[in-house]
Design a protein around this motif. Sequence first.
Motif, short mmCIF file in Angstrom:
data_model
loop_
_atom_site.label_atom_id
_atom_site.label_comp_id
_atom_site.label_asym_id
_atom_site.label_seq_id
_atom_site.Cartn_x
_atom_site.Cartn_y
_atom_site.Cartn_z
N UNK A 173 0.96 -1.16 0.11
CA UNK A 173 0.02 -0.11 0.05
C UNK A 173 0.99 1.25 -0.11
N UNK A 174 1.78 1.01 0.43
CA UNK A 174 3.10 2.33 0.63
C UNK A 174 3.00 2.85 -0.80
N UNK A 175 3.28 1.97 -1.45
CA UNK A 175 3.68 2.49 -3.01
C UNK A 175 2.53 3.16 -3.79
N UNK A 176 1.41 3.04 -3.18
CA UNK A 176 0.20 3.83 -3.81
C UNK A 176 -0.17 5.17 -3.50
N UNK A 177 -0.83 6.08 -4.44
CA UNK A 177 -0.75 7.17 -4.01
C UNK A 177 -1.90 7.50 -2.69
N UNK A 178 -2.07 8.41 -1.95
CA UNK A 178 -2.69 8.58 -1.03
C UNK A 178 -4.31 8.62 -1.27
N UNK A 179 -4.49 9.33 -2.59
CA UNK A 179 -5.94 9.46 -3.06
C UNK A 179 -6.61 7.95 -3.26
N UNK A 180 -5.65 6.92 -3.46
CA UNK A 180 -6.38 5.50 -3.81
C UNK A 180 -6.51 4.64 -2.66
N UNK A 181 -5.82 4.99 -1.36
CA UNK A 181 -5.77 4.40 -0.25
C UNK A 181 -7.20 3.89 0.36
N UNK A 182 -7.23 2.72 0.65
CA UNK A 182 -8.50 2.29 1.44
C UNK A 182 -8.72 2.87 2.89
N UNK A 183 -9.84 3.01 3.23
CA UNK A 183 -10.31 3.72 4.33
C UNK A 183 -9.75 2.46 5.54
N UNK A 184 -9.53 2.91 6.66
CA UNK A 184 -9.59 1.97 7.82
C UNK A 184 -10.29 0.86 7.98
N UNK A 185 -11.56 1.26 7.80
CA UNK A 185 -12.68 0.07 7.72
C UNK A 185 -12.29 -0.94 6.66
N UNK A 186 -12.05 -0.51 5.31
CA UNK A 186 -11.62 -1.31 4.23
C UNK A 186 -10.42 -2.16 4.60
N UNK A 187 -9.49 -1.33 4.96
CA UNK A 187 -7.99 -2.17 5.42
C UNK A 187 -8.26 -3.36 6.44
N UNK A 188 -9.11 -3.11 7.25
CA UNK A 188 -9.51 -4.09 8.31
C UNK A 188 -10.16 -5.37 7.53
N UNK A 189 -11.17 -5.07 6.94
CA UNK A 189 -11.83 -6.19 5.96
C UNK A 189 -10.64 -6.82 5.06
N UNK A 190 -9.87 -6.05 4.29
CA UNK A 190 -8.76 -6.63 3.40
C UNK A 190 -8.00 -7.54 4.07
N UNK A 191 -7.35 -6.99 5.38
CA UNK A 191 -6.34 -7.86 6.03
C UNK A 191 -7.20 -9.11 6.66
#
Length: 176
Positions: free
Chosen positions: A89-107
């Motif tokens: 994720x660190x390589x992606x631009x901030x604009x396309x970063x998932x929300x904290x909720x989406x991050x939790x679901x993805x993890x």
Amino acid sequence: MDIVSTSPTSFSQLYGSHHSWLLGLLRRRLSNRWDAADLAQDTFIRVLKRPPDQACAMRERSYLATIARGLCIDHWRRRQLEQAWLQSLADRPQAVQPSPEQRAIIVETLYEVDAMLARLPRKVSDAFLLAQLHGMTYKQIALQLGVCERMVKKYMAQALLHCAVLEAELDGLLVE
């Protein structure tokens, strides 16, 4: 003495007698008191959910340590997956970063997929990963694994069936 019978008293005795010891053991393994406290509680919850048939008082710590060891392995594996994903994720631009909720679901989904792949036979999970992550053809996978192309098709069918079952389980969890 039973490690845990259906009586709350025996569980209370087990918890009172061994919680501090288990917490110390987990602190040494994890080097983090908060994670250790969480896993100590998870250990006792597992004991409540699935008490053993019979065990003597001398084996209580061994039983608790075995459960805690499995939880530590799960914890480390989850952290490793999460770190790898966060690095990508660190390589992606901030604009396309998932929300904290989406991050939790993805993890959580990554962890479940990893656990599902770990339950599959080695060649099945290897074939699936080679196809999905590396974009290899069945012919290339067959050469890599030293099997015929027909076997790769069987491996992929098995892996995709497990993916479908996992998806149904996750959908059920998310809907509830």
